[in-house]
Design an enzyme around this catalytic site. Sequence first.
Site, PDB file in Angstrom:
ATOM      1  N   GLY A 178       0.824  -1.212   0.000  1.00 52.30           N
ATOM      2  CA  GLY A 178       0.000   0.000   0.000  1.00 52.30           C
ATOM      3  C   GLY A 178       0.859   1.263   0.000  1.00 52.30           C
ATOM      4  O   GLY A 178       0.579   2.223  -0.720  1.00 52.30           O
ATOM      5  N   ASP A 179       1.927   1.256   0.785  1.00 48.64           N
ATOM      6  CA  ASP A 179       2.841   2.422   0.814  1.00 48.64           C
ATOM      7  C   ASP A 179       3.478   2.612  -0.560  1.00 48.64           C
ATOM      8  O   ASP A 179       3.650   3.740  -1.035  1.00 48.64           O
ATOM      9  CB  ASP A 179       3.969   2.205   1.844  1.00 48.64           C
ATOM     10  CG  ASP A 179       3.442   1.888   3.229  1.00 48.64           C
ATOM     11  OD1 ASP A 179       2.316   2.318   3.550  1.00 48.64           O
ATOM     12  OD2 ASP A 179       4.162   1.196   3.989  1.00 48.64           O
TER      13      ASP A 179
HETATM   14  N1  ATP Z   1      -1.151 -10.301  -3.987  1.00 49.49           N
HETATM   15  C1  ATP Z   1      -0.859  -9.276  -4.799  1.00 49.49           C
HETATM   16  N2  ATP Z   1      -0.546  -9.505  -6.093  1.00 49.49           N
HETATM   17  C2  ATP Z   1      -0.268  -8.481  -6.930  1.00 49.49           C
HETATM   18  N3  ATP Z   1      -0.308  -7.173  -6.561  1.00 49.49           N
HETATM   19  C3  ATP Z   1      -0.611  -6.894  -5.282  1.00 49.49           C
HETATM   20  C4  ATP Z   1      -0.883  -7.931  -4.329  1.00 49.49           C
HETATM   21  N4  ATP Z   1      -1.127  -7.350  -3.123  1.00 49.49           N
HETATM   22  C5  ATP Z   1      -1.022  -6.013  -3.328  1.00 49.49           C
HETATM   23  N5  ATP Z   1      -0.719  -5.736  -4.625  1.00 49.49           N
HETATM   24  C6  ATP Z   1      -0.600  -4.409  -5.254  1.00 49.49           C
HETATM   25  O1  ATP Z   1      -0.402  -3.431  -4.247  1.00 49.49           O
HETATM   26  C7  ATP Z   1      -1.550  -2.560  -4.158  1.00 49.49           C
HETATM   27  C8  ATP Z   1      -1.810  -2.198  -2.712  1.00 49.49           C
HETATM   28  O2  ATP Z   1      -2.107  -3.371  -1.986  1.00 49.49           O
HETATM   29  P1  ATP Z   1      -3.257  -3.483  -0.893  1.00 49.49           P
HETATM   30  O3  ATP Z   1      -4.575  -3.289  -1.514  1.00 49.49           O
HETATM   31  O4  ATP Z   1      -3.002  -4.762  -0.167  1.00 49.49           O
HETATM   32  O5  ATP Z   1      -2.941  -2.199  -0.001  1.00 49.49           O
HETATM   33  P2  ATP Z   1      -2.966  -2.043   1.570  1.00 49.49           P
HETATM   34  O6  ATP Z   1      -4.181  -2.728   2.107  1.00 49.49           O
HETATM   35  O7  ATP Z   1      -2.743  -0.613   1.854  1.00 49.49           O
HETATM   36  O8  ATP Z   1      -1.674  -2.916   1.888  1.00 49.49           O
HETATM   37  P3  ATP Z   1      -0.645  -2.985   3.102  1.00 49.49           P
HETATM   38  O9  ATP Z   1      -1.345  -2.353   4.287  1.00 49.49           O
HETATM   39  O10 ATP Z   1      -0.391  -4.462   3.216  1.00 49.49           O
HETATM   40  O11 ATP Z   1       0.557  -2.255   2.630  1.00 49.49           O
HETATM   41  C9  ATP Z   1      -2.689  -3.319  -4.837  1.00 49.49           C
HETATM   42  O12 ATP Z   1      -3.687  -2.430  -5.338  1.00 49.49           O
HETATM   43  C10 ATP Z   1      -1.938  -4.056  -5.946  1.00 49.49           C
HETATM   44  O13 ATP Z   1      -1.681  -3.176  -7.027  1.00 49.49           O
HETATM   45  O1  F1X Z   2       2.259   0.214  13.175  1.00 44.99           O
HETATM   46  P1  F1X Z   2       2.007   1.070  11.955  1.00 44.99           P
HETATM   47  O2  F1X Z   2       2.765   2.362  12.003  1.00 44.99           O
HETATM   48  O3  F1X Z   2       0.564   1.235  11.631  1.00 44.99           O
HETATM   49  O4  F1X Z   2       2.571   0.259  10.708  1.00 44.99           O
HETATM   50  C1  F1X Z   2       3.944   0.033  10.619  1.00 44.99           C
HETATM   51  C2  F1X Z   2       4.228  -0.909   9.493  1.00 44.99           C
HETATM   52  O5  F1X Z   2       3.550  -2.160   9.625  1.00 44.99           O
HETATM   53  O6  F1X Z   2       3.795  -0.316   8.274  1.00 44.99           O
HETATM   54  C3  F1X Z   2       4.705  -0.585   7.225  1.00 44.99           C
HETATM   55  C4  F1X Z   2       3.991  -1.273   6.107  1.00 44.99           C
HETATM   56  O7  F1X Z   2       2.941  -0.482   5.623  1.00 44.99           O
HETATM   57  C5  F1X Z   2       5.820  -1.433   7.835  1.00 44.99           C
HETATM   58  O8  F1X Z   2       7.061  -1.041   7.301  1.00 44.99           O
HETATM   59  C6  F1X Z   2       5.719  -1.143   9.319  1.00 44.99           C
HETATM   60  O9  F1X Z   2       6.208  -2.178  10.136  1.00 44.99           O
END
Ligand code: ATP
Ligand code: F1X
Length: 305
Positions: free
Chosen positions: A249-250
């Site tokens: 997501g980041d």
């Molecule tokens: N399993 C996957 N396969 C391919 N692309 C992925 C996958 N998971 C994430 N991505 C890519 O990364 C983007 C962001 O992922 P996600 O929707 O999981 O965001 P998030 O919930 O903010 O994630 P996180 O909190 O784990 O960083 C998705 O829209 C997609 O483009």
């Molecule tokens: O505890 P928070 O600050 O909500 O999330 C921190 C964290 O999970 O977010 C990043 C992934 O998005 C990781 O690098 C880190 O460990």
Amino acid sequence: MIYTITANPSIDYVIQLNQLTTGQVNRVKSDVKLPGGKGINVSRILAALDLPSTALGFIGGFTGDFIQQQLNNELVDCQFTQVPADTRINVKIKDAVEETEINGQGPAIPTAAVDVLKAQLNQLKPGDIVFMSGSLPPNLPASFYKDLVPLIHERQAEFVIDTTGQALLDTLADRPLVIKPNHHELAELFNTTFADHQAIIAAGRQLLTKGAQHVLVSMAGAGALLITPEHAYLGGTPKGTVINSVGAGDSMIAGFVGTFSQHHDALAAFKTSLACGSATAFSEDLATTAKINDLLPHIEITQID
Ligand SMILES: Nc1ncnc2c1ncn2[C@@H]1O[C@H](COP(=O)(O)OP(=O)(O)OP(=O)(O)O)[C@@H](O)[C@H]1O
Ligand SMILES: O=P(O)(O)OC[C@@]1(O)O[C@H](CO)[C@@H](O)[C@@H]1O
């Protein structure tokens, strides 16, 4: 210039094992220690895109030194404020079935350190972008990031706060450059479940009306939506093997903000954001330049509204 603020950075200790069994000794297959925290992740992805940024936030102790050292190695400019206690360590456990995360609370932040961070915002120039994200150390108020917005606007800079729930709604009137809830977070916000893309688009448009400049809705392995007042676009995920989706997501938001800051083209920014998100999901660490460039030609975007 893009600034990232990580109030609660971390070392991410990422462990791979065959199967996690609680209540007994588990032996790891491989492990890696990474500089972490959401804003720091954004700065690292921007560096992979060859875009400069400055990472702000609070670090302390030997764990803080590790983060500083790693970011120096990656040529990420940092202006961290030192605090007395150690930066936290977050444990990310990946086995054959699922990912489990144990995130630390983080150190207390003295008032003097908060004042230093606020004073650093005096260096902002018109058009700069400040990205704020991640949990807050226990002694900071829930409004910490939002309280920085007037200081950012005073300098005619833009902001992004990656947050959820009421905190997300509370930022909208201040016109964040982009918001990126995932589809679960968006559904929770409207206390609903989405039957189809059209329902997600309708919810996203409400957030545009309330003040968000751009709305991205991420859907993990199902890609993401870019929602504008006139149109909506579905971006897919390329083929690949998921290794560690922490930071996807980041990476997505970094790709969007970084590219948008260059060309002010939301569709081009969306394409890069999809490549960055998937490139991170397909890597143990965050996406590298090579991985992002490999995936970019395979990103497909379809106008669906
Ligand atoms: N399993 C996957 N396969 C391919 N692309 C992925 C996958 N998971 C994430 N991505 C890519 O990364 C983007 C962001 O992922 P996600 O929707 O999981 O965001 P998030 O919930 O903010 O994630 P996180 O909190 O784990 O960083 C998705 O829209 C997609 O483009
Ligand atoms: O505890 P928070 O600050 O909500 O999330 C921190 C964290 O999970 O977010 C990043 C992934 O998005 C990781 O690098 C880190 O460990």
